[in-house]
Design an enzyme around this catalytic site. Structure first.
Site, PDB file in Angstrom:
ATOM      1  CE  LYS A   1      -3.755  -2.362   2.478  1.00 46.44           C
ATOM      2  NZ  LYS A   1      -4.765  -2.226   3.557  1.00 46.44           N
TER       3      LYS A   1
ATOM      4  CE1 TYR B   1      -9.161  -3.188   0.539  1.00 43.98           C
ATOM      5  CE2 TYR B   1      -8.451  -1.147  -0.504  1.00 43.98           C
ATOM      6  CZ  TYR B   1      -8.167  -2.259   0.263  1.00 43.98           C
ATOM      7  OH  TYR B   1      -6.897  -2.458   0.761  1.00 43.98           O
TER       8      TYR B   1
ATOM      9  CG  ASN C   1      -3.595  -2.685   7.034  1.00 45.64           C
ATOM     10  OD1 ASN C   1      -3.414  -2.241   5.897  1.00 45.64           O
ATOM     11  ND2 ASN C   1      -4.686  -3.359   7.373  1.00 45.64           N
TER      12      ASN C   1
ATOM     13  CG  HIS D   1      -4.800  -6.339  -0.503  1.00 48.18           C
ATOM     14  ND1 HIS D   1      -6.025  -6.436   0.103  1.00 48.18           N
ATOM     15  CD2 HIS D   1      -4.830  -7.194  -1.576  1.00 48.18           C
ATOM     16  CE1 HIS D   1      -6.781  -7.299  -0.579  1.00 48.18           C
ATOM     17  NE2 HIS D   1      -6.072  -7.761  -1.599  1.00 48.18           N
TER      18      HIS D   1
ATOM     19  CD  GLU E   1      -8.278  -9.204  -3.926  1.00 48.21           C
ATOM     20  OE1 GLU E   1      -7.093  -9.533  -3.685  1.00 48.21           O
ATOM     21  OE2 GLU E   1      -9.130  -9.026  -3.032  1.00 48.21           O
TER      22      GLU E   1
HETATM   23  P1  IDP Z   1      -7.789  -7.026   5.331  1.00 50.04           P
HETATM   24  O1  IDP Z   1      -6.932  -6.033   4.575  1.00 50.04           O
HETATM   25  O2  IDP Z   1      -7.047  -7.592   6.502  1.00 50.04           O
HETATM   26  O3  IDP Z   1      -8.394  -8.093   4.435  1.00 50.04           O
HETATM   27  P2  IDP Z   1     -10.453  -5.831   5.443  1.00 50.04           P
HETATM   28  O4  IDP Z   1     -11.418  -6.024   6.554  1.00 50.04           O
HETATM   29  O5  IDP Z   1     -10.740  -6.505   4.130  1.00 50.04           O
HETATM   30  O6  IDP Z   1      -9.002  -6.198   5.973  1.00 50.04           O
HETATM   31  O7  IDP Z   1     -10.362  -4.262   5.208  1.00 50.04           O
HETATM   32  C1  IDP Z   1      -9.688  -3.754   4.063  1.00 50.04           C
HETATM   33  C2  IDP Z   1      -8.791  -2.609   4.492  1.00 50.04           C
HETATM   34  O8  IDP Z   1      -9.609  -1.513   4.907  1.00 50.04           O
HETATM   35  C3  IDP Z   1      -7.887  -2.915   5.683  1.00 50.04           C
HETATM   36  O9  IDP Z   1      -6.665  -3.551   5.324  1.00 50.04           O
HETATM   37  C4  IDP Z   1      -7.643  -1.527   6.232  1.00 50.04           C
HETATM   38  O10 IDP Z   1      -6.654  -0.843   5.463  1.00 50.04           O
HETATM   39  C5  IDP Z   1      -8.991  -0.842   5.986  1.00 50.04           C
HETATM   40  N1  IDP Z   1      -9.841  -0.952   7.169  1.00 50.04           N
HETATM   41  C6  IDP Z   1     -10.557  -2.041   7.586  1.00 50.04           C
HETATM   42  N2  IDP Z   1     -11.233  -1.778   8.712  1.00 50.04           N
HETATM   43  C7  IDP Z   1     -10.946  -0.491   9.023  1.00 50.04           C
HETATM   44  C8  IDP Z   1     -11.345   0.371  10.093  1.00 50.04           C
HETATM   45  O11 IDP Z   1     -12.117   0.003  10.988  1.00 50.04           O
HETATM   46  N3  IDP Z   1     -10.822   1.642  10.075  1.00 50.04           N
HETATM   47  C9  IDP Z   1      -9.983   2.082   9.108  1.00 50.04           C
HETATM   48  N4  IDP Z   1      -9.589   1.303   8.080  1.00 50.04           N
HETATM   49  C10 IDP Z   1     -10.063   0.040   8.036  1.00 50.04           C
HETATM   50 MG    MG Z   2      -9.868  -7.975   2.964  1.00 49.06          MG
END
Ligand code: IDP
Ligand code: MG
Length: 151
Positions: A9, A49, A112, A115, A126
């Site tokens: 990212k 997303y 984080n 991805h 994807e």
């Molecule tokens: P993942 O990346 O671990 O699969 P997902 O639940 O699919 O997690 O969420 C996609 C991305 O959206 C996350 O990696 C993070 O960057 C962002 N995200 C998810 N939940 C939150 C939140 O509660 N606050 C802010 N960003 C979030």
């Molecule tokens: Mg995800």
């Protein structure tokens, strides 16, 4: 054998973690099939997303992912989808074990770093979305694969 979509990212790119992330997948024994630095459109990110389109963080994640270039990759190997998710850690870096990418380099969910596809079906969706021209699988047998797999 499976393929998965891994994307560094914008925070991971700006923090100089691209090489570190590639290194971890390479040293685990997975095979890199495709890699490109990209500056995705909002439309591509919204499609990527789309499962989160009704969530409160949707606009923030799209804005953030659109804030700079990303590095998209396709990795190949036995159980690579699930293993890559373990190597990434939990969505929230604070819940991620040390030794994982998010557990070693991150603190908050919205930054984080990396991805990874969450299932074989998501991975194929994807990969088509990010590499629409397709991805070749080069046959590496007789080189390092014979030292990683039993047959
Ligand atoms: P993942 O990346 O671990 O699969 P997902 O639940 O699919 O997690 O969420 C996609 C991305 O959206 C996350 O990696 C993070 O960057 C962002 N995200 C998810 N939940 C939150 C939140 O509660 N606050 C802010 N960003 C979030
Ligand atoms: Mg995800």
């Amino acid at each position: 054998m499976e393929r998965t979509f891994i994307m560094v990212k914008p925070d991971g790119v700006q923090r100089g973690l691209v090489g570190e992330i590639i290194k971890r997948f390479e040293q685990r024994g997975f095979q890199l099939l495709a890699m490109e630095m990209m500056y995705p459109t909002r439309e591509l990110l919204e499609e990527h997303y789309s499962e989160h389109k009704d969530k409160s963080f949707f606009k923030d994640i799209i804005d953030f992912m659109h804030s700079g270039p990303v590095v998209g990759m396709v990795w190949y190997g036995h159980s690579v989808v699930k293993t890559a998710r373990k190597m990434l850690g939990e969505t929230n870096p604070l819940n991620s074990a040390p030794g994982t990418i998010r557990g070693d380099f991150g603190i908050v969910t919205g930054r984080n770093i990396c991805h990874g596809s969450d299932s074989v079906e998501s991975a194929e969706r994807e990969i088509k979305l990010w590499f629409p021209k397709g991805v070749a699988i080069y046959d590496n047998k007789n080189t390092r694969q014979q030292w990683i797999y039993e047959n």
